[in-house]
Design an enzyme around this catalytic site. Structure first.
Site, PDB file in Angstrom:
ATOM      1  CG  HIS A   1      -5.745  -1.744   8.755  1.00 13.21           C
ATOM      2  ND1 HIS A   1      -5.864  -0.395   9.017  1.00 13.21           N
ATOM      3  CD2 HIS A   1      -4.429  -2.017   8.899  1.00 13.21           C
ATOM      4  CE1 HIS A   1      -4.671   0.097   9.292  1.00 13.21           C
ATOM      5  NE2 HIS A   1      -3.788  -0.866   9.235  1.00 13.21           N
TER       6      HIS A   1
ATOM      7  CG  ASP B   1      -0.268  -0.350   2.519  1.00 15.08           C
ATOM      8  OD1 ASP B   1       0.970  -0.275   2.574  1.00 15.08           O
ATOM      9  OD2 ASP B   1      -0.964  -0.688   3.490  1.00 15.08           O
TER      10      ASP B   1
ATOM     11  CG  ASN C   1      -8.617  -0.918  12.016  1.00 14.20           C
ATOM     12  OD1 ASN C   1      -7.726  -1.618  11.533  1.00 14.20           O
ATOM     13  ND2 ASN C   1      -9.107   0.146  11.399  1.00 14.20           N
TER      14      ASN C   1
ATOM     15  CD  GLU D   1      -8.638   1.310   7.581  1.00 10.63           C
ATOM     16  OE1 GLU D   1      -8.590   0.432   8.454  1.00 10.63           O
ATOM     17  OE2 GLU D   1      -7.996   2.372   7.660  1.00 10.63           O
TER      18      GLU D   1
END
Ligand code: GLP
Length: 243
Positions: free
Chosen positions: A138, A67, A136, A143
Site C-alpha cells: 500500500h 493520510d 502489502n 490498500e
C-alpha cells in the site's frame, strides 16, 4: 523508476533529506507531500538538522500529508497529526496555516475528503511527494484491491495493515479500523515522487514493484507509470532486486 541503493538507513535518510531540502532551496514555496510511519523518521531527523544548521528554511512551503487514521483525535499520540508535529513541524519554521493533514475527527469524513482534494488541487498538486510502502504494497492507505480510488477517500484498513500498525498501539483493538487517505490521483499529481524503503522485511514487496508488471493488488507497482519517481532504498530492502 530511478533507483538509489544506500549502504545504511542513515545514508538513505540523508539522501532523502537532501533531496527534499534542495527542492525547497530551488523553490521556496514548494508544495511537499509528507508521509508517516517508521521509514521517514531518519529523513525527518536529518531535515531537522539541516534546518538547525540553516541549510534550509521551510517558511514558505505548503505541506499536505498523505493520510490519517479515522476516527482519531489530533492530540492522540498515535495520530499522524501528532507524529508530524513531534517529528518535524514543531522543530522547523513551517507556517501552521500552510499545514494540511486530513482531520481524523471530522464529523463528516466524506466532506473532509472532498475539502482535502479541493485544497490539494488549488495548490496545484505536490512538487515532491514522500512515500513509504506498506508490507502489502500500500501507499498512503491505498490498500491492495481490484479497484483503486483516485480521490481522497475513507478506507477500511486491511487486516494485515491493522496488524502491522498495531506495534505502535497498546492493543490491536486500539488501531482505528479506517483511515482517510489521499487517493492514487492525488499521489500521481506530483511532479516528483520519492519512495523510501528500508529493511529486510520490505525486500519481498520491493521485488514485486520492480518485477516489470503493474497491478492494483500491489498499489506501489503503479508508480512505474509515473514519469518521475525516485526510489531510495537501503541494501536490505534492495536485497532481492538486481541493481
Ligand atoms: C502506514 C502508512 C504508510 C506507510 C506505511 C509503512 O500504514 N499509512 O504511509 O508508508 O504504513 O510504514 P512503515 O514505514 O512504518 O513501515
Amino acid at each position: 523508476m530511478k533507483k538509489i541503493i544506500c549502504e545504511t538507513y542513515e545514508e538513505m535518510s540523508a539522501v532523502a533529506a537532501f533531496t527534499i531540502a534542495v527542492q525547497v532551496q530551488v523553490k521556496a514555496d514548494s508544495v511537499i507531500g509528507f508521509a508517516t510511519g517508521s521509514t521517514p523518521l531518519g529523513t525527518y531527523k536529518k531535515l531537522r538538522e539541516l534546518y538547525a544548521s540553516k541549510f534550509v528554511s521551510f517558511s514558505a512551503i505548503t505541506a499536505f500529508n498523505l493520510d490519517e487514521y479515522y476516527p482519531i483525535k489530533r492530540d492522540n499520540p498515535q495520530s499522524y497529526y501528532y507524529f508530524m508535529w513531534e517529528n518535524l513541524f514543531r522543530h522547523v519554521d513551517i507556517k501552521p496555516p500552510q499545514i494540511n493533514i486530513p482531520d481524523g475527527s471530522a464529523v463528516d469524513p466524506e466532506m473532509e475528503c472532498a475539502d482535502y482534494d479541493a485544497k490539494l488541487m488549488a495548490a496545484g498538486g505536490t512538487d515532491l511527494q514522500i512515500l513509504g510502502i506498506g508490507n502489502n504494497g500500500h501507499i498512503g492507505f491505498n490498500e491492495p484491491n481490484e479497484k483503486l480510488e483516485l480521490m481522497t477517500n475513507l478506507v477500511k484498513l486491511a487486516p494485515d495493515t491493522i496488524e502491522a500498525n498495531s506495534r505502535f498501539f497498546d492493543n490491536i483493538s486500539d488501531v482505528p479500523a479506517q483511515a482517510i487517505t489521499m487517493g492514487m490521483g492525488g499521489i500521481f499529481n506530483s511532479k516528483h515522487i520519492l519512495l523510501l524503503i528500508n529493511g529486510e522485511g520490505k525486500a519481498e514487496i520491493t521485488k514485486k514493484i520492480f518485477d516489470g508488471t503493474v497491478t492494483a493488488t500491489v498499489p506501489a507497482s503503479l508508480l512505474n507509470l509515473h514519469p518521475n519517481v525516485t526510489v531510495i532504498m537501503d541494501k536490505q530492502a534492495a536485497g532481492l532486486i538486481c541493481d
